[in-house]
Design a protein around this motif. Structure first.
Motif, PDB file in Angstrom:
ATOM      1  N   SER A 160     -14.773   3.690   6.251  1.00  0.00           N
ATOM      2  CA  SER A 160     -13.807   2.583   6.305  1.00  0.00           C
ATOM      3  C   SER A 160     -14.048   1.667   7.500  1.00  0.00           C
ATOM      4  N   ASP A 161     -14.518   2.218   8.634  1.00  0.00           N
ATOM      5  CA  ASP A 161     -14.794   1.406   9.823  1.00  0.00           C
ATOM      6  C   ASP A 161     -16.090   0.634   9.597  1.00  0.00           C
ATOM      7  N   SER A 162     -15.993  -0.687   9.433  1.00  0.00           N
ATOM      8  CA  SER A 162     -17.163  -1.490   9.076  1.00  0.00           C
ATOM      9  C   SER A 162     -18.231  -1.477  10.168  1.00  0.00           C
ATOM     10  N   LEU A 163     -17.811  -1.503  11.451  1.00  0.00           N
ATOM     11  CA  LEU A 163     -18.790  -1.512  12.539  1.00  0.00           C
ATOM     12  C   LEU A 163     -19.594  -0.221  12.565  1.00  0.00           C
ATOM     13  N   ALA A 165     -20.114   1.756  10.050  1.00  0.00           N
ATOM     14  CA  ALA A 165     -20.941   1.774   8.843  1.00  0.00           C
ATOM     15  C   ALA A 165     -22.198   0.938   9.027  1.00  0.00           C
ATOM     16  N   ILE A 166     -22.055  -0.235   9.629  1.00  0.00           N
ATOM     17  CA  ILE A 166     -23.224  -1.105   9.830  1.00  0.00           C
ATOM     18  C   ILE A 166     -24.206  -0.462  10.800  1.00  0.00           C
ATOM     19  N   VAL A 167     -23.688   0.164  11.860  1.00  0.00           N
ATOM     20  CA  VAL A 167     -24.568   0.840  12.822  1.00  0.00           C
ATOM     21  C   VAL A 167     -25.329   1.980  12.148  1.00  0.00           C
ATOM     22  N   LEU A 168     -24.643   2.781  11.332  1.00  0.00           N
ATOM     23  CA  LEU A 168     -25.313   3.872  10.629  1.00  0.00           C
ATOM     24  C   LEU A 168     -26.343   3.341   9.635  1.00  0.00           C
TER      25      LEU A 168
END
Length: 215
Positions: A160-163, A165-168
């Protein structure tokens, strides 16, 4: 108790399915490094990549017999529970078998050094300084991070945490890019520290040394 038995049954089934592909992948891993520790770490990394790819496929497919992937919660955790253990075990067994057969990396050839061109100083500096796997890893970071930020079709499907998710997603792209670049230089017979200039020079030298094809 029935849930534990079901998980073990799924593990045994997947392990049987992955035995042959795990042997092939284990042989490839043994050809990349002489270090057993690094080989095991590569097995774990490849198993995690299989988990992520499987999770993405099942999230898109929306199979009714995988309700955990359709519920929107704990999808990565469920994918790890189902796929990680049998995949990692199959890879480790394949790697151990390849090691017992004496499969080792090829002796890397000495890189052919050519002076970089003087045009476009920034591009020449990058091509003559950054190793090929690092360069591909940076490309993977940019591509996977941008795709997830723009479309939300990778780790943002599960987190749910977009930041986060993008880092992963960027980290996954870095691993995929690094492995692809590593494969590229290893196929030519160069060390992992080879730069794009050295790789291009080695490819040209190989073409020049190749016997002419018979007409």
């Amino acid at each position: 108790m029935s849930a534990v038995a079901a998980v073990f049954a799924v593990w045994l089934f997947l392990f049987g399915v992955l035995m042959v592909p795990g042997g092939w992948a284990g042989t490839w891993i043994a050809r990349q490094t002489k270090s057993s520790l690094f080989g095991y770490l590569l097995c774990i990394t490849c198993a995690q990549l299989v988990v992520v790819c499987s999770a993405v496929v099942f999230a898109f497919a929306r199979f009714s017999f995988f309700p955990h992937f359709n519920s929107g919660s704990s999808q990565i955790g469920f994918a790890n529970l189902i796929f990680f253990v049998p995949t990692c075990f199959a890879l480790v067994l394949g790697f151990r078998r390849a090691e017992s057969l004496g499969i080792e990396p090829k002796q890397p050839a000495s890189p052919v050094v050519i002076p970089p061109q003087q045009t476009n100083t920034a591009l020449s500096f990058i091509r003559s300084t950054l190793p090929v796997p690092i360069l591909y890893a940076l490309v993977g970071i940019a591509v996977f991070g941008f795709l997830d930020a723009a479309t939300g079709r990778f780790f943002r499907q599960f987190i749910s945490d977009s930041l986060v998710a993008i880092v992963l997603s960027a980290l996954a792209g870095a691993v995929i890019g690094y492995l692809f670049g590593w494969h590229k230089v290893s196929a030519i017979g160069l060390p992992r520290s080879a730069t794009p200039y050295e790789m291009n020079a080695a490819v040209r030298k190989r073409k020049q040394d190749a016997p002419p094809s018979e007409v």
